[in-house]
Design a protein around this motif. Structure first.
Motif, short mmCIF file in Angstrom:
data_model
loop_
_atom_site.label_atom_id
_atom_site.label_comp_id
_atom_site.label_asym_id
_atom_site.label_seq_id
_atom_site.Cartn_x
_atom_site.Cartn_y
_atom_site.Cartn_z
N THR A 54 2.04 -0.12 -12.46
CA THR A 54 0.93 -1.08 -12.56
C THR A 54 0.31 -1.31 -11.19
O THR A 54 -0.90 -1.32 -11.02
N LEU A 55 1.19 -1.50 -10.19
CA LEU A 55 0.70 -1.85 -8.87
C LEU A 55 0.04 -0.66 -8.16
O LEU A 55 -0.77 -0.84 -7.26
N ALA A 56 0.40 0.55 -8.61
CA ALA A 56 -0.17 1.72 -7.94
C ALA A 56 -1.41 2.23 -8.66
O ALA A 56 -2.03 3.20 -8.21
N ASN A 57 -1.76 1.60 -9.75
CA ASN A 57 -2.90 2.06 -10.54
C ASN A 57 -4.20 1.91 -9.74
O ASN A 57 -4.55 0.81 -9.27
N LYS A 58 -4.92 3.03 -9.57
CA LYS A 58 -6.11 3.02 -8.69
C LYS A 58 -7.19 2.07 -9.19
O LYS A 58 -7.80 1.33 -8.41
N GLU A 59 -7.37 2.09 -10.52
CA GLU A 59 -8.42 1.19 -11.08
C GLU A 59 -8.09 -0.26 -10.78
O GLU A 59 -8.96 -1.06 -10.42
N GLN A 60 -6.77 -0.50 -10.98
CA GLN A 60 -6.32 -1.88 -10.73
C GLN A 60 -6.54 -2.25 -9.25
O GLN A 60 -7.04 -3.32 -8.92
N ILE A 73 -0.61 -0.30 -1.48
CA ILE A 73 0.74 -0.71 -1.90
C ILE A 73 1.72 0.33 -1.36
O ILE A 73 1.52 1.54 -1.54
N ASP A 74 2.74 -0.16 -0.65
CA ASP A 74 3.79 0.72 -0.09
C ASP A 74 5.11 0.41 -0.77
O ASP A 74 5.33 -0.73 -1.23
N THR A 75 5.97 1.42 -0.78
CA THR A 75 7.36 1.13 -1.17
C THR A 75 7.97 0.34 -0.03
O THR A 75 7.38 0.27 1.06
N ILE A 76 9.16 -0.20 -0.30
CA ILE A 76 9.82 -1.00 0.75
C ILE A 76 10.11 -0.11 1.96
O ILE A 76 10.04 -0.55 3.11
N ALA A 77 10.31 1.15 1.71
CA ALA A 77 10.60 2.07 2.82
C ALA A 77 9.36 2.38 3.63
O ALA A 77 9.43 2.97 4.69
N GLY A 78 8.17 2.01 3.10
CA GLY A 78 6.94 2.21 3.88
C GLY A 78 6.15 3.40 3.40
O GLY A 78 5.20 3.82 4.06
N TYR A 79 6.48 3.91 2.23
CA TYR A 79 5.72 5.06 1.72
C TYR A 79 4.60 4.55 0.81
O TYR A 79 4.86 3.79 -0.13
N PRO A 80 3.34 4.94 1.07
CA PRO A 80 2.24 4.42 0.24
C PRO A 80 2.28 5.00 -1.17
O PRO A 80 2.41 6.21 -1.33
N ILE A 81 2.19 4.11 -2.19
CA ILE A 81 2.18 4.60 -3.57
C ILE A 81 0.80 4.38 -4.20
O ILE A 81 0.53 4.86 -5.28
N GLY A 82 -0.04 3.64 -3.55
CA GLY A 82 -1.39 3.45 -4.11
C GLY A 82 -2.33 2.86 -3.06
O GLY A 82 -1.91 2.11 -2.19
N LYS A 83 -3.64 3.28 -3.14
CA LYS A 83 -4.66 2.75 -2.21
C LYS A 83 -5.95 2.55 -2.99
O LYS A 83 -6.23 3.29 -3.93
#
Ligand code: ADP
Length: 469
Positions: A54-60, A73-83
């Motif tokens: 949900t949080l990585a959904n581009k439309e959202q 949105i990044d994972t806790i490790a710092g990897y981006p999962i959505g922009k």
């Protein structure tokens, strides 16, 4: 300089206001994201993968990122999962919170140098950190706005300044112009143009000044005219005895050795005319002294003593003519403030005139107190006064009705001296014919008020306004 500093100050304040607003804006977005994360939780999506989807959904993410804002949105490790799509290649650096830290506000520059304000926030699920949401806003727009506002402010301040300068010049001109015109007009009116007047009809202070100046010119013109008249009268009066003296001196030079009678007669004429001349010059000196006004030394004077003294001195001369002279003095007397020699001269001139213009009868010099004034009146049983001459008797060199005056010696200055002395002492004079023959001359002088005794220096007193003669 002041304007520039003021504009910079206002610009800085405006910028900090816009920054606060921008910060509030990204916090609202961040709160929205956090709410969705929690809502997913509330609906029972315990599966973190679903939440991450949900949080990585581009439309959202595009929905959360309004223009000029970026969401990553990044994972806790710092990897981006959505922009959000407006970010392109841009990547916001990862957030590694220190212990207990859940969010951080920082500044960051885009690849092309655009400044960004970033809110990094750790979103947790059931107390367990799930993702890091970065919400950023572009600050170049704020800087542009601030720059534009500063330019507008600077321009407005400059225009206001110019307006103030123009209005000040206009007001200063308006205020000083009439003064300049007044000064020029005053300068053109010299002693040769005393008949000119400003005649400014204005209802302000300048109008009052001009009216005062006109009134002063009236007085000056009158004073100049009086002086001119005096010089012309004096020259005329001095010329006659001088001519007689000169003619007789020539007679003596031509006939004196041969004709003792001519010599004796001419010498007599010279003696008579020269003593008349001396008397006239003496009178003019007294007038000048009386006109000096405030430079006359003044002291309390008992009038009764002065009058008695003058009468005593005149009685022998009066008796020789068969005229009786006496004084009528009140027991309480009367004290004024004045110059003793001048007051004695005033009384003496009146008594001498009364004896001179009286063939038989009596002369009475009286003193009384009337309404805070000491009244000296000298009455006689002499030739009296013609009604049309009464007003002019006190003018310099005036001698009434040549038929009797020329037969009687005189300079025409005696009564003018009386009026000048009275005026310089704050008094007034008058003359009238007595119904049963003769005349009466009256002088009113202010009595010494007892409560004024506290001021020991009588010369400090202001003179009455109409001391000019
Ligand atoms: P003067 O006596 O030297 O002529 P004054 O100034 O003393 O000059 O007097 C002016 C004129 O006033 C006199 O020439 C005279 O005509 C008139 N006058 C003055 N005193 C008397 C008086 N007591 N009675 C009548 N006329 C007077």
């Amino acid at each position: 300089m002041i304007i520039a500093l003021g504009t910079i100050g206002i610009g800085l304040a405006f910028r900090s206001l816009l920054l606060q607003e921008a910060q509030a804006g990204i916090r609202v977005t961040s709160d929205d994201i956090a709410r969705v994360a929690e809502a997913s939780n509330a609906l029972g999506y315990y599966d973190p993968a679903t939440v991450l989807d949900t949080l990585a959904n581009k439309e959202q993410l595009d929905h959360w990122a309004p223009p000029n804002e970026y969401v990553q949105i990044d994972t806790i490790a710092g990897y981006p999962i959505g922009k959000s799509s407006d970010m392109g290649d841009l990547r916001i650096p990862p957030f590694h919170p220190a212990a207990g830290e859940t969010e951080r506000i920082s500044m960051f520059r885009d690849t092309d140098g655009t400044p960004l304000l970033v809110l990094d926030r750790v979103l947790a699920q059931k107390g367990k950190p799930l993702v890091v949401a970065h919400v950023a806003v572009r600050l170049d727009i704020i800087d542009r706005e601030v720059g534009r506002a500063q330019t507008i402010l600077m321009a407005a301040a400059l225009v206001a300044c110019l307006a103030v300068i123009v209005v000040s010049i206009f007001i200063a001109r308006n205020a000083t112009d009439p003064i300049v015109r007044l000064t020029t007009a005053m300068e053109t009116i010299g002693s040769e143009q005393l008949d000119r007047r400003l005649r400014w009809h204005r209802n302000d202070e300048l109008g009052k000044l001009a009216a005062t100046f006109d009134a002063m010119l009236d007085r000056l013109q009158a004073a100049f005219a009086r002086e001119r008249q005096f010089i012309s009268d004096a020259s005329h009066e001095l010329k006659t005895p001088l001519t007689v003296i000169n003619a007789n001196a020539q007679l003596i030079r031509r006939w004196g050795d041969r004709d003792p009678v001519v010599k004796a007669e001419s010498l007599d004429a010279i003696v008579t005319e020269s003593s008349r001349l001396a008397e006239m010059v003496g009178g003019m000196l007294v007038l000048a002294k009386a006109d000096a006004g405030d430079r006359i030394p003044k002291e309390p004077l008992a009038l009764a003593g002065i009058i008695a003294d003058v009468v005593a001195h005149a009685s022998e001369r009066a008796a020789a003519k068969g005229v009786a002279v006496r004084a009528e003095l009140p027991p309480e007397g009367a004290v004024i403030v004045g110059d003793a020699p001048l007051i004695r001269q005033l009384v003496s001139n009146l008594v001498d005139n009364a004896i001179k213009f009286t063939e038989a009868g009596e002369v009475v010099a009286a003193l009384e107190r009337v309404d805070g004034m000491a009244r000296i009146s000298v009455r006689d049983t002499g030739v009296g006064i013609e009604p049309d001459a009464a007003d002019r008797l006190f003018d310099r060199f005036f001698r009434a009705d040549a038929s009797h005056s020329r037969a009687i010696e005189g300079t025409g200055l005696g009564l003018a001296i009386v009026r000048s002395i009275a005026r310089v002492h704050g008094g007034a004079v008058s003359a009238r014919a007595r119904p049963d023959g003769g005349s009466i001359f009256t002088v009113d002088l202010p009595l010494l008020a007892l409560d004024e005794g506290s001021s020991p220096d009588f010369n400090d007193r202001p003179l009455p306004q109409d001391v000019e003669s």
